[in-house]
Design a protein around this motif. Structure first.
Motif, short mmCIF file in Angstrom:
data_model
loop_
_atom_site.label_atom_id
_atom_site.label_comp_id
_atom_site.label_asym_id
_atom_site.label_seq_id
_atom_site.Cartn_x
_atom_site.Cartn_y
_atom_site.Cartn_z
N ASP A 1 -9.28 -11.52 -12.36
CA ASP A 1 -7.81 -11.00 -13.10
C ASP A 1 -7.37 -9.92 -12.52
OD1 ASP A 1 -8.50 -13.27 -14.72
OD2 ASP A 1 -9.64 -12.10 -16.06
N ASP A 2 -7.75 -9.26 -11.73
CA ASP A 2 -7.36 -8.08 -11.21
C ASP A 2 -6.35 -8.34 -9.78
OD1 ASP A 2 -8.76 -6.61 -12.85
OD2 ASP A 2 -10.37 -6.02 -11.63
N GLU A 3 -5.33 -7.55 -9.86
CA GLU A 3 -4.36 -7.64 -8.61
C GLU A 3 -5.22 -7.23 -7.59
OE1 GLU A 3 -0.46 -6.67 -9.11
OE2 GLU A 3 -0.37 -7.08 -11.28
N PRO A 4 -5.13 -7.73 -6.25
CA PRO A 4 -5.87 -7.18 -5.30
C PRO A 4 -5.02 -5.91 -4.76
CG PRO A 4 -4.63 -9.31 -4.65
CD PRO A 4 -4.39 -9.12 -6.20
N ILE A 5 -5.85 -4.79 -4.21
CA ILE A 5 -5.20 -3.74 -3.72
C ILE A 5 -5.22 -3.66 -2.17
CG2 ILE A 5 -5.47 -2.54 -5.70
CD1 ILE A 5 -7.94 -1.07 -4.38
N GLU B 1 -4.86 1.65 -0.64
CA GLU B 1 -5.02 1.83 -1.95
C GLU B 1 -6.46 2.33 -2.47
OE1 GLU B 1 -1.42 -0.17 -4.12
OE2 GLU B 1 -2.93 -1.37 -3.34
N TRP B 2 -7.25 1.31 -1.98
CA TRP B 2 -8.80 1.50 -2.05
C TRP B 2 -9.17 2.85 -1.63
CZ3 TRP B 2 -13.08 1.45 0.65
CH2 TRP B 2 -14.37 1.30 -0.01
N GLU B 3 -8.87 3.06 -0.26
CA GLU B 3 -9.60 4.37 0.06
C GLU B 3 -8.86 5.65 -0.67
OE1 GLU B 3 -8.78 4.17 4.35
OE2 GLU B 3 -10.42 2.86 4.53
#
Length: 82
Positions: free
Chosen positions: A34-38, A42-44
């Motif tokens: 359900d989460d939008e991929p990052i 952005e993750w780092e």
């Protein structure tokens, strides 16, 4: 629902370790769908901010550091192998 959660848990915990691991991974992945991929950037950036925040909490004395060996011993005592 055909099974109660307690019944379902009993059935799942009776499965071999590899099957339980697969189910656990599938469940975790289903939560992330359900989460939008990052992006990797952005993750780092998010993890860098989390690390900064945790380090600041340690330096400011807002958290109690625990010895990993003692934590594991406490968990083993609380949840012995079946």
């Amino acid at each position: 629902m055909a099974h109660s959660i307690n019944d379902l848990e009993k059935e799942v915990f009776a499965l071999p370790r590899e099957d339980r691991a697969r189910i656990a991974l599938d469940l975790i992945r289903s939560l992330d769908k359900d989460d939008e991929p990052i992006s990797r950037e952005e993750w780092e950036a998010a993890w860098s901010e989390e690390i900064r925040r945790r380090l600041e909490d340690i330096q400011e004395g807002r958290v109690e550091l625990l010895d990993a060996e003692q934590v594991m011993a406490d968990l083993r005592a609380r949840y012995p192998k079946k």
